[in-house]
Scaffold this motif. Structure first.
Motif, PDB file in Angstrom:
ATOM      1  N   GLY A  52      -0.554  -4.845  -4.251  1.00 38.52           N
ATOM      2  CA  GLY A  52      -0.795  -3.606  -4.064  1.00 38.52           C
ATOM      3  C   GLY A  52      -2.349  -3.170  -4.881  1.00 38.52           C
ATOM      4  O   GLY A  52      -2.799  -2.168  -4.635  1.00 38.52           O
ATOM      5  N   MET A 107      -4.891  -2.780   5.365  1.00 38.03           N
ATOM      6  CA  MET A 107      -3.540  -3.251   5.105  1.00 38.03           C
ATOM      7  C   MET A 107      -2.608  -2.303   6.070  1.00 38.03           C
ATOM      8  O   MET A 107      -1.710  -2.730   6.719  1.00 38.03           O
ATOM      9  N   ASP A 108      -3.087  -1.046   6.012  1.00 32.06           N
ATOM     10  CA  ASP A 108      -2.702   0.033   6.895  1.00 32.06           C
ATOM     11  C   ASP A 108      -2.574  -0.203   8.211  1.00 32.06           C
ATOM     12  O   ASP A 108      -1.724  -0.240   9.259  1.00 32.06           O
ATOM     13  N   TYR A 138       0.766  -1.214  -0.005  1.00 24.11           N
ATOM     14  CA  TYR A 138      -0.048  -0.053   0.049  1.00 24.11           C
ATOM     15  C   TYR A 138       0.811   0.935  -0.103  1.00 24.11           C
ATOM     16  O   TYR A 138       0.353   2.147  -0.454  1.00 24.11           O
ATOM     17  N   PHE A 153      -7.026  -0.887   1.280  1.00 24.80           N
ATOM     18  CA  PHE A 153      -6.063  -0.120   1.911  1.00 24.80           C
ATOM     19  C   PHE A 153      -5.882   0.244   3.075  1.00 24.80           C
ATOM     20  O   PHE A 153      -4.918   0.088   3.791  1.00 24.80           O
ATOM     21  N   SER A 197      -8.996   0.641  -3.902  1.00 22.81           N
ATOM     22  CA  SER A 197      -9.776   0.891  -2.999  1.00 22.81           C
ATOM     23  C   SER A 197     -10.644   1.884  -2.875  1.00 22.81           C
ATOM     24  O   SER A 197     -11.370   2.025  -2.173  1.00 22.81           O
ATOM     25  N   ALA A 257      -5.363  -2.375  -2.936  1.00 22.47           N
ATOM     26  CA  ALA A 257      -4.973  -1.291  -2.340  1.00 22.47           C
ATOM     27  C   ALA A 257      -5.222  -0.291  -3.057  1.00 22.47           C
ATOM     28  O   ALA A 257      -6.071   0.922  -2.977  1.00 22.47           O
TER      29      ALA A 257
END
Ligand code: PFF
Length: 455
Positions: free
Chosen positions: A357, A381-382, A105, A378, A363, A360
């Motif tokens: 990715g 993942m963060d 991401y 996204f 997203s 993400a």
């Protein structure tokens, strides 16, 4: 020591590369807005304490582990874990997984930043006069799959290309070139920001402590960010430390890396808030500050197009030097654990990162309907990587160095290249105490907060 392992050309090369890892989107995009949201100077004071008592000690512990083993994280744990070996090897692979998730991401946002360099060059940014225009333009771009995926691909390829050339010829060379350039651009933007009329309001916003908003949660946010910004908790600095020579001074390097990261975050805050206030925009915009508000700020100032170009170049450089550090950890792990060559691994892993990715990247548009607990791909993942996996990784590093390895072995490694006179022994003891007791307790609290046990 592994005989054919690459090493840094010299100590400065290592410090610049590690500082390049630490200085990233976290400094320029995240630090200013969380400072704005959490009491300005009051938050900065708490953050500095967190950096000093937890961030720096764990950072030194990670570098020390790598320098000691001269191996990547998985192999390091395999080498030193006496008891629960399988569990510690799994921790190494957890670092690997964290790296994959963060890179996936992180490269998406970095791609936006690259794309915004072009937007600045074509004059588009200069034409966005209101914050709502800028926000609408941003939304338009990040919901266009071709735009996001293209820039994400360009960014992943750039990182891959650098790591392809190895530690000395790739990473160190690019850090030596980009970090001074980064610093010059940043200083230029700070001076420019301060010289704008009305910038003093920004200075006051950043420097006047507002203790009324500070609570337990503020401390936890500061501590969590300390990990992210220093790149601690996923074996990246362990890997960079594994390319150090035995006569290099880990203590001094750790202090320098931390100092550079902190000063740069503060300068980025200065550059951003002086211009935001001078141009009369809202500082409390949050995560959108850089992409929503700044373009409008740029277009309303004289020579804003140039300012915008410099700013997004700054952001892209910061993201690139962080990206290559995570990529190097992944590549180094696979080089130690498999028989494949660096070149093949770089190509394979870059492809995987690009593909990971994609969810993400999409997203915000095509795949925005895919959510878990109201978070898009996204955000998931963060959240999982920055709030759960990094604090957990930092905690495990502190426990491993503080409780698993012998005190004598650890301090011997620290004092190599550092010296053993009395003041240094004292500094070493304080560091050891922080790693063994203070850091684990505080990180544990952050962790509980991140998973929602403490509020
Ligand atoms: N320190 C980087 C930043 O502040 O943007 C992000 C980061 C890089 C986190 C490398 C973790 C890491 F291992």
């Amino acid at each position: 020591m592994q005989e054919n392992r690459e090493h840094w050309g010299n100590k400065l090369g290592f410090i610049l590369a590690a500082a390049g890892s630490a200085v990233g989107l976290g400094n320029i995009w995240k630090f200013p807005y969380i400072t704005g949201q959490n009491g300005g100077a009051a938050f900065i004071i708490i953050y500095l304490i967190c950096i000093l008592v937890v961030g720096l000690p764990v950072l030194i512990a990670e570098i020390l582990l790598g320098r000691h083993s001269q191996r990547s994280p998985v192999s390091t744990f395999r080498l030193y874990a006496q008891k629960h070996k399988t569990l510690w090897i799994a921790v190494g692979w957890m670092f690997f997984a964290t790296g994959l998730i963060i890179l996936a991401y992180y490269n998406v946002v970095a791609g936006w930043s690259l794309g915004y360099i072009l937007e600045s060059l074509t004059g588009k940014i200069a034409s966005l006069t209101s914050a709502s225009d800028a926000a609408e333009h941003f939304r338009g771009l990040i919901t266009t799959p071709a735009w996001i995926l293209f820039w994400q691909f360009v960014f992943v390829s750039a990182g891959g290309l650098i790591v392809y050339f190895g530690v000395k010829n790739g990473i160190e060379r690019i850090a030596r070139l980009l970090m001074p350039l980064f610093f010059i651009i940043l200083l230029f933007l700070v001076v420019w920001g301060i010289s704008l009329e009305g910038s003093d309001k920004g200075l006051r916003f950043l420097l006047k402590p507002d203790w009324s908003t500070v609570n337990f949660k503020t401390v936890l946010i500061a501590l969590g960010h300390a990990f992210f910004t220093l790149s601690v908790g996923m074996g990246v600095l362990l890997t960079y430390g594994s390319y150090l020579n035995k006569h290099d001074n880990i203590f001094f390097s750790g202090v320098m890396i931390t100092l550079l990261d902190t000063v740069i975050a503060l300068l980025a805050g200065l550059a951003i808030f002086t211009s935001v206030f001078a141009m009369g925009f809202d500082p409390a915009e949050g995560p959108g500050l850089v992409f929503h508000v700044l373009p409008a700020v740029f277009s309303s100032m004289p020579q804003g197009g140039l300012f915008s170009l410099l700013f997004f170049s700054l952001l892209s450089i910061a993201a690139l030097t962080s990206t290559i550090s995570i990529l190097e950890m992944l590549v180094s792990t696979l080089m130690d654990e498999t028989k494949f060559s660096r070149h093949h691994i770089v190509i394979g892993i870059s492809l995987v990162i690009f593909l990971l990715g994609v969810p993400a990247a999409l997203s915000f548009g095509e795949w925005s309907h895919i959510t878990v607990l109201k978070l898009n791909m996204f955000d998931i993942m963060d959240y999982v990587s920055a709030n759960i996996l990094l604090p957990l990784g930092g905690l495990l590093v502190a426990l491993f160095v503080g409780w698993y390895m012998t005190k004598k072995g650890v301090l011997n490694e620290l004092f190599q290249g550092y010296g053993t006179d009395l003041s240094k022994q004292r500094a070493g003891s304080i560091w050891y105490f922080l790693v063994k007791f203070v850091a684990p307790v505080l990180i544990f609290l952050v962790f509980l907060s991140a998973i929602g046990v403490l509020r």
